[in-house]
Design a protein around this motif. Structure first.
Motif, short mmCIF file in Angstrom:
data_model
loop_
_atom_site.label_atom_id
_atom_site.label_comp_id
_atom_site.label_asym_id
_atom_site.label_seq_id
_atom_site.Cartn_x
_atom_site.Cartn_y
_atom_site.Cartn_z
N ASP A 199 -8.89 -6.23 -1.31
CA ASP A 199 -7.79 -7.16 -1.05
C ASP A 199 -6.69 -6.94 -2.09
OD1 ASP A 199 -6.15 -9.55 -0.97
OD2 ASP A 199 -7.76 -10.51 0.18
N LEU A 200 -5.45 -6.87 -1.64
CA LEU A 200 -4.34 -6.63 -2.56
C LEU A 200 -4.22 -7.72 -3.61
CD1 LEU A 200 -1.53 -5.33 -0.14
CD2 LEU A 200 -2.88 -4.02 -1.79
N GLN A 201 -4.70 -8.90 -3.29
CA GLN A 201 -4.62 -10.01 -4.22
C GLN A 201 -5.42 -9.75 -5.49
OE1 GLN A 201 -6.09 -13.71 -2.64
NE2 GLN A 201 -4.96 -14.96 -4.13
N VAL A 202 -6.46 -8.91 -5.39
CA VAL A 202 -7.31 -8.64 -6.55
C VAL A 202 -7.06 -7.25 -7.13
CG1 VAL A 202 -9.11 -10.23 -5.78
CG2 VAL A 202 -9.22 -7.82 -5.09
N LYS A 203 -5.91 -6.67 -6.84
CA LYS A 203 -5.62 -5.31 -7.33
C LYS A 203 -5.74 -5.20 -8.86
CE LYS A 203 -2.41 -1.44 -7.02
NZ LYS A 203 -2.63 -1.07 -8.42
N PRO A 204 -5.24 -6.18 -9.65
CA PRO A 204 -5.41 -6.05 -11.11
C PRO A 204 -6.89 -5.95 -11.52
CG PRO A 204 -3.79 -7.74 -10.61
CD PRO A 204 -4.43 -7.37 -9.30
N LEU A 205 -7.76 -6.69 -10.83
CA LEU A 205 -9.18 -6.62 -11.14
C LEU A 205 -9.77 -5.28 -10.71
CD1 LEU A 205 -11.73 -7.95 -12.20
CD2 LEU A 205 -12.04 -9.04 -9.97
N LEU A 206 -9.32 -4.77 -9.57
CA LEU A 206 -9.77 -3.45 -9.11
C LEU A 206 -9.37 -2.37 -10.11
CD1 LEU A 206 -8.89 -3.71 -5.31
CD2 LEU A 206 -11.19 -3.55 -6.29
N GLU B 83 -16.20 -15.86 -17.27
CA GLU B 83 -16.99 -15.60 -16.06
C GLU B 83 -17.14 -14.12 -15.75
OE1 GLU B 83 -14.56 -19.29 -16.03
OE2 GLU B 83 -14.03 -17.16 -16.08
N TYR B 84 -16.51 -13.25 -16.55
CA TYR B 84 -16.47 -11.86 -16.15
C TYR B 84 -17.85 -11.22 -16.07
CZ TYR B 84 -15.54 -6.94 -15.81
OH TYR B 84 -15.55 -5.64 -15.37
N THR B 85 -18.70 -11.40 -17.09
CA THR B 85 -20.01 -10.74 -17.06
C THR B 85 -20.87 -11.29 -15.92
OG1 THR B 85 -20.75 -12.30 -18.77
CG2 THR B 85 -20.07 -10.10 -19.49
N ASP B 86 -20.69 -12.57 -15.60
CA ASP B 86 -21.40 -13.15 -14.45
C ASP B 86 -21.01 -12.43 -13.17
OD1 ASP B 86 -23.04 -15.15 -13.08
OD2 ASP B 86 -21.13 -16.00 -12.39
N PHE B 87 -19.69 -12.18 -13.03
CA PHE B 87 -19.21 -11.48 -11.84
C PHE B 87 -19.57 -10.00 -11.87
CE2 PHE B 87 -15.94 -8.72 -10.00
CZ PHE B 87 -16.12 -9.03 -8.67
N GLU C 97 -10.51 -18.75 -10.32
CA GLU C 97 -9.27 -19.46 -9.98
C GLU C 97 -8.07 -18.52 -9.99
OE1 GLU C 97 -10.44 -23.85 -11.82
OE2 GLU C 97 -9.30 -22.40 -13.01
N GLN C 98 -8.08 -17.55 -10.88
CA GLN C 98 -6.96 -16.61 -10.95
C GLN C 98 -6.74 -15.87 -9.65
OE1 GLN C 98 -6.98 -14.27 -14.51
NE2 GLN C 98 -5.47 -12.81 -13.77
N PHE C 99 -7.83 -15.66 -8.89
CA PHE C 99 -7.74 -14.93 -7.62
C PHE C 99 -8.04 -15.83 -6.43
CE2 PHE C 99 -8.81 -11.70 -10.84
CZ PHE C 99 -7.70 -10.88 -10.70
N ASN C 100 -7.79 -17.16 -6.62
CA ASN C 100 -7.95 -18.15 -5.55
C ASN C 100 -9.34 -18.13 -4.93
OD1 ASN C 100 -5.20 -19.05 -5.76
ND2 ASN C 100 -4.56 -17.25 -4.57
N CYS C 101 -10.35 -18.03 -5.79
CA CYS C 101 -11.74 -18.06 -5.34
C CYS C 101 -12.47 -19.19 -6.05
CB CYS C 101 -12.44 -16.74 -5.62
SG CYS C 101 -11.72 -15.31 -4.77
N GLU D 255 -19.27 -14.94 -5.28
CA GLU D 255 -19.48 -14.37 -3.96
C GLU D 255 -18.16 -14.17 -3.23
OE1 GLU D 255 -23.24 -16.24 -5.31
OE2 GLU D 255 -21.16 -16.94 -5.16
N GLU D 256 -17.28 -15.16 -3.33
CA GLU D 256 -15.96 -15.03 -2.69
C GLU D 256 -15.14 -13.92 -3.33
OE1 GLU D 256 -13.76 -18.64 -2.48
OE2 GLU D 256 -15.41 -19.82 -1.65
N LEU D 257 -15.19 -13.85 -4.65
CA LEU D 257 -14.43 -12.81 -5.35
C LEU D 257 -14.98 -11.43 -5.01
CD1 LEU D 257 -12.20 -12.04 -7.30
CD2 LEU D 257 -13.79 -12.46 -9.20
N TYR D 258 -16.29 -11.32 -4.90
CA TYR D 258 -16.90 -10.04 -4.57
C TYR D 258 -16.44 -9.55 -3.20
CZ TYR D 258 -20.39 -6.54 -3.31
OH TYR D 258 -21.01 -5.39 -2.88
N GLU D 259 -16.35 -10.44 -2.24
CA GLU D 259 -15.89 -10.06 -0.90
C GLU D 259 -14.47 -9.52 -0.95
OE1 GLU D 259 -17.43 -9.78 2.04
OE2 GLU D 259 -19.26 -10.16 0.86
N LYS D 260 -13.61 -10.13 -1.76
CA LYS D 260 -12.23 -9.64 -1.89
C LYS D 260 -12.20 -8.26 -2.55
CE LYS D 260 -9.63 -13.97 -1.90
NZ LYS D 260 -8.60 -14.79 -2.59
#
Length: 549
Positions: free
Chosen positions: A24-31, A184-188, A6-10, A14-19
């Protein structure tokens, strides 16, 4: 609090992985966090090895009150992972703190409370923790009037000389960019790692594969075991976790591994991996034994066994590179990893200026491999150890509350010839080491020999066998065959004055009541040149045993 997705609008991983894949700039903190996770991110918090360190942590927050206590969650090495002040009268607050501590990787806890806190609240708190398997190592009672803490484990008073901010106190500001705290982090992260590894060359791109394994599995708070299979072009065709266990072990079923391998077409070989939630990738005896079993299974199936990787927050350990008894069945890979330079990591300084190295030659210490590991030699932060079955060249050696461990190790079936060459004098040096052990702790010396030679792991059985040995003058520590050989040699003028009868060890007669354990033959052979005989008693009730080393 929003979920990771939800934090990254996913909605899904699978959706988060594609970003993430498309940066995607939206997921820069995660990157940024994924990039951070590639490095050594071991827990650098000072281990709670004594009540005064516990007090210092508590003093880094507001002092306990009648209704509010401080709970510190620690990992298996007593290094704090989460600290929070909690309302002890509210069950929901305790549950929330417990949840956050477990998510942070806590396996044990320390608790500080006010002496004005009702006893039933403390009892309920302790019961709640212990019922779910969280052991409370110690509790501190705070007396506000005297500004003093009382440790319940040893009953002494402690005053904190200083305080420092080291660990998380549970506020959201600390957590906002540490995505590993998200449920959800370890799942991702594991999904990310598996997808990134597929298609890579298992030999030429092994560094990238290990990097992805670290990102994917270092943050699990339970052990996870998986496989990486590759085809005849050495391209990865499967990366999958198969088993999950507890905080310090996982159950591996060879049938399940075989089933997953045999369903693959064009299969050439496999590597296995599992994580250590403690962060330290040093292999245990169980890890080594399990690796041997997988190797035997692969040989039976005609599948090439490449390597075993242990994932830790510090780094990735490769059996092919660091466990000398293990040899990869892919010779190009084995030659490549052996040619890599092995750099010993500097240990963490837990004890300020005193240093972390407080073991010496002749010590018998607990390690992940054995509760009776003998220290044969020490040089700086490195040591040569013997666990009863193998020799360990340990680098970056450290010691926590319970055990000695190390950052990097090499494992040998026989004593290595090229370690500490300037300090080691072979037979004479080993003799001196054993003599040091005998002189300082004869009882544990004998118990260690009994445990090693007879394969006894139950300490109570070792104690019983030792007591029976000490109580019977007719039993020698080694086979009487050696006496016969020495007698023959002496009368052939081969030995003569070389036997030093002045080297003796006195051991007390054990007069405790003997149980019903059947007597067994203790030691048929001793792998060191040790001769112990029980021929004389002195007038004070001690046995005199001649020792020839």
């Amino acid at each position: 609090m929003n979920s990771l997705y939800e934090q990254f609008n996913c909605r899904t991983k699978e959706e988060l992985y594609e970003k993430v894949k498309n940066e995607d700039l939206q997921v820069k903190p995660l990157l940024d966090f994924i990039e951070f996770a590639k490095a050594d991110i071991r827990n650098k918090n000072k281990a709670i090895k004594s009540p005064d360190i516990f007090v210092d942590y508590v003093k880094s927050t507001t002092m306990p009150t009648k209704d509010t206590g401080t709970i510190i969650f620690v990992d298996t090495k007593n290094q704090p992972v989460f600290l929070k002040r909690t309302r002890l009268s509210r069950k929901n607050d305790i549950k929330e703190t417990l949840k956050e501590g477990l998510i942070a990787g806590g396996t044990r806890a320390f608790i500080a409370f006010s002496e004005d806190t009702p006893n039933n609240r403390i009892s309920q708190l302790q019961s709640t923790f212990e019922n779910i398997g969280i052991k409370i190592i110690d509790s501190l009672g705070y007396n506000k009037d005297k500004d003093v803490f009382i440790s319940t484990s040893i009953g002494c008073s402690f005053y904190a000389s200083n305080s420092y901010e080291i660990i998380n106190d549970g506020n959201d500001e600390y957590l906002k960019d540490d995505f590993s705290f998200k449920e959800e982090y370890t799942d991702f992260s594991s999904y990310f790692a598996k997808n990134e590894i597929i298609g890579l060359n298992i030999i030429d791109e092994i560094d990238s594969i290990k990097e992805k394994l670290k990102i994917g599995f270092q943050h699990y708070h339970q052990e996870v075991f998986g496989i990486i299979a590759y085809d005849n072009d050495e391209k990865v065709i499967l990366a999958e976790e198969l088993f999950k266990g507890g905080t310090d072990s996982s159950i591996v079923d060879l049938k399940v591994i075989a089933k997953n391998l045999l369903r693959l077409d064009d299969l050439k070989g496999v590597a296995i991996f599992h994580n250590h939630p403690s962060g330290n990738p040093t292999p245990s005896m169980e890890d080594i034994s399990m690796t041997d079993k997988v190797a035997q299974m692969c040989e039976a199936l005609g599948v090439e066994f490449l390597d075993h990787y242990i994932v830790g927050k510090e780094r990735i350990l490769s059996f092919s590179k660091e466990v000398n008894k293990f040899q990869s069945k892919n010779f190009r890979y084995q030659d490549m990893v052996k040619s890599m330079k092995n750099v010993s990591e500097k240990g963490i300084d837990y004890d300020n200026n005193r240093g972390i190295m407080d073991i010496k030659r002749g010590d018998v210490v607990k390690t992940s491999l054995s509760d009776a590991t003998i220290v044969l030699e020490v040089k700086g932060e490195d040591a040569l150890l013997f666990d009863g079955r193998q020799y360990i060249e340990a680098h970056g050696i450290q010691r926590d509350v319970e055990k000695v461990f190390w950052n990097q190790g090499h494992y040998y079936d026989t004593i290595p010839n090229e370690i500490f060459t300037e300090n080691r004098k072979g037979y004479e040096d080993i003799k001196d080491t054993i003599n040091d052990i005998i002189n300082s702790n004869y009882q544990d010396f004998v118990k260690t020999l009994i445990s090693i030679e007879k394969g006894i792991v139950d300490e109570s059985i070792v104690d019983e066998v030792y007591n029976r040995f000490m109580d019977n003058d007719g039993i020698n520590l080694i086979n009487d065959y050696f006496d016969d050989v020495l007698y023959d040699l002496e009368h052939e003028n081969t030995v003569g004055e070389l036997i030093d009868t002045n080297i003796v060890v006195e051991k007390p007669i054990i007069k405790e009541k003997i149980g019903k354990l059947e007597r067994a033959s203790l030691l048929n052979e001793l792998k060191a040149n040790v001769k112990l005989s029980n021929e004389h008693k002195n007038e004070k009730g001690f046995k005199k045993d001649g020792v020839e080393l």
